[in-house]
Write a protein that holds these residues in place. Sequence first.
Motif, PDB file in Angstrom:
ATOM      1  N   ARG A  59       0.847  -1.194   0.000  1.00 35.22           N
ATOM      2  CA  ARG A  59       0.000   0.000   0.000  1.00 35.22           C
ATOM      3  C   ARG A  59       0.883   1.244   0.000  1.00 35.22           C
ATOM      4  O   ARG A  59       2.080   1.181   0.256  1.00 35.22           O
ATOM      5  CB  ARG A  59      -0.942   0.010   1.210  1.00 35.22           C
ATOM      6  N   ASP A  60       0.292   2.381  -0.275  1.00 31.82           N
ATOM      7  CA  ASP A  60       0.970   3.680  -0.237  1.00 31.82           C
ATOM      8  C   ASP A  60       2.300   3.662  -0.988  1.00 31.82           C
ATOM      9  O   ASP A  60       3.379   3.828  -0.397  1.00 31.82           O
ATOM     10  CB  ASP A  60       1.211   4.125   1.215  1.00 31.82           C
ATOM     11  N   PRO A  61       2.273   3.473  -2.299  1.00 31.74           N
ATOM     12  CA  PRO A  61       3.524   3.404  -3.062  1.00 31.74           C
ATOM     13  C   PRO A  61       4.257   4.740  -3.071  1.00 31.74           C
ATOM     14  O   PRO A  61       3.674   5.804  -2.845  1.00 31.74           O
ATOM     15  CB  PRO A  61       3.045   3.029  -4.469  1.00 31.74           C
ATOM     16  N   ASP A  62       5.555   4.664  -3.352  1.00 31.31           N
ATOM     17  CA  ASP A  62       6.338   5.888  -3.519  1.00 31.31           C
ATOM     18  C   ASP A  62       5.906   6.634  -4.775  1.00 31.31           C
ATOM     19  O   ASP A  62       5.911   7.872  -4.806  1.00 31.31           O
ATOM     20  CB  ASP A  62       7.829   5.552  -3.604  1.00 31.31           C
ATOM     21  N   HIS A  74      -3.507  -3.940 -25.600  1.00 34.18           N
ATOM     22  CA  HIS A  74      -4.463  -4.096 -24.510  1.00 34.18           C
ATOM     23  C   HIS A  74      -4.724  -2.738 -23.875  1.00 34.18           C
ATOM     24  O   HIS A  74      -4.006  -1.765 -24.145  1.00 34.18           O
ATOM     25  CB  HIS A  74      -3.950  -5.097 -23.467  1.00 34.18           C
ATOM     26  N   PRO A  75      -5.737  -2.630 -23.028  1.00 33.61           N
ATOM     27  CA  PRO A  75      -6.080  -1.337 -22.419  1.00 33.61           C
ATOM     28  C   PRO A  75      -4.962  -0.809 -21.522  1.00 33.61           C
ATOM     29  O   PRO A  75      -4.035  -1.539 -21.156  1.00 33.61           O
ATOM     30  CB  PRO A  75      -7.342  -1.660 -21.607  1.00 33.61           C
ATOM     31  N   PRO A  76      -5.045   0.469 -21.142  1.00 35.50           N
ATOM     32  CA  PRO A  76      -4.033   1.056 -20.246  1.00 35.50           C
ATOM     33  C   PRO A  76      -3.947   0.302 -18.917  1.00 35.50           C
ATOM     34  O   PRO A  76      -4.913  -0.315 -18.467  1.00 35.50           O
ATOM     35  CB  PRO A  76      -4.537   2.487 -20.042  1.00 35.50           C
ATOM     36  N   GLU A  77      -2.769   0.391 -18.307  1.00 38.36           N
ATOM     37  CA  GLU A  77      -2.527  -0.269 -17.024  1.00 38.36           C
ATOM     38  C   GLU A  77      -2.088   0.757 -15.984  1.00 38.36           C
ATOM     39  O   GLU A  77      -1.514   1.797 -16.311  1.00 38.36           O
ATOM     40  CB  GLU A  77      -1.433  -1.333 -17.157  1.00 38.36           C
ATOM     41  N   THR A  78      -2.339   0.421 -14.729  1.00 36.84           N
ATOM     42  CA  THR A  78      -1.876   1.228 -13.604  1.00 36.84           C
ATOM     43  C   THR A  78      -0.667   0.543 -12.973  1.00 36.84           C
ATOM     44  O   THR A  78      -0.660  -0.682 -12.810  1.00 36.84           O
ATOM     45  CB  THR A  78      -2.998   1.412 -12.569  1.00 36.84           C
ATOM     46  N   PHE A  79       0.349   1.340 -12.631  1.00 37.90           N
ATOM     47  CA  PHE A  79       1.600   0.820 -12.076  1.00 37.90           C
ATOM     48  C   PHE A  79       1.921   1.536 -10.766  1.00 37.90           C
ATOM     49  O   PHE A  79       1.700   2.743 -10.641  1.00 37.90           O
ATOM     50  CB  PHE A  79       2.766   1.046 -13.041  1.00 37.90           C
ATOM     51  N   SER A  80       2.475   0.787  -9.820  1.00 37.21           N
ATOM     52  CA  SER A  80       2.985   1.376  -8.584  1.00 37.21           C
ATOM     53  C   SER A  80       4.420   0.918  -8.357  1.00 37.21           C
ATOM     54  O   SER A  80       4.819  -0.170  -8.804  1.00 37.21           O
ATOM     55  CB  SER A  80       2.116   0.972  -7.383  1.00 37.21           C
ATOM     56  N   PHE A  81       5.170   1.765  -7.636  1.00 37.18           N
ATOM     57  CA  PHE A  81       6.581   1.494  -7.356  1.00 37.18           C
ATOM     58  C   PHE A  81       6.878   1.794  -5.886  1.00 37.18           C
ATOM     59  O   PHE A  81       6.399   2.787  -5.338  1.00 37.18           O
ATOM     60  CB  PHE A  81       7.489   2.382  -8.218  1.00 37.18           C
ATOM     61  N   TRP A  82       7.687   0.922  -5.284  1.00 38.66           N
ATOM     62  CA  TRP A  82       8.187   1.139  -3.924  1.00 38.66           C
ATOM     63  C   TRP A  82       9.705   1.014  -3.939  1.00 38.66           C
ATOM     64  O   TRP A  82      10.251   0.051  -4.494  1.00 38.66           O
ATOM     65  CB  TRP A  82       7.633   0.089  -2.955  1.00 38.66           C
TER      66      TRP A  82
END
Length: 217
Positions: A59-62, A74-82
């Motif tokens: 949770r709460d990615p940087d 394919h459709p757009p994607e959501t990405f998170s990074f820590w």
Amino acid sequence: MGQLVAGHGVASGRAADSPYPAGTISLQTPLFAAVGIDLSPYQPATLNLDFSPGEWRLRDPDQRVEQLHWSDRHPPETFSFWRCWLEPLDARLAAVGALIYYPHPETKQAHHQPAGLLELLAPPLGALSPGDRFRLWVDGRRCRLIQPARLRARLLEFLKFRVLAAQDAFFAEGVQGLRPWLQLHWPEACDLSDHDLELTLEQARFLYTESSPPPRP
């Protein structure tokens, strides 16, 4: 402790049947750079670390990028990074700064990963092989490795006297009622998935009420 496992070969482009010969990371890197995420220090491939039977709760990615349109396939994607530190157990290799790379599964059409596996972006580390082991240093407030089987066993014991007292009335609202109740009384158990909570409720009903069907295995 995580163990390196072979990935799908799509991030690096090594898979013979990959539709992205350059690799998905190389394709995404300039798009991430445009929104302020610099992946240039990292090798354009992911390291896949398996921590099973543990499962990660993130949770709460940087940094987070919503609905990135990086491919017409394919459709757009959501990405998170820590941000994290990756420490090889091989004493010849130094610990390095790395990133947890997390394509959100709810926006991803293929190549889903199990909950105990993390994809990491790291600087070049030389020749690595499946089975190599690493320590991963993370912010434990935002990146937690849980052990679902142990947590379910503890929850079952936690529920025992409450179920014995209330009997079938305890189960009236199912998982949807249990989760907010746990948030008040034992928040740690909320790390369990709905599926794990359902299995625990079934087992509690079987063990602690007077008449009930056997729980699912």
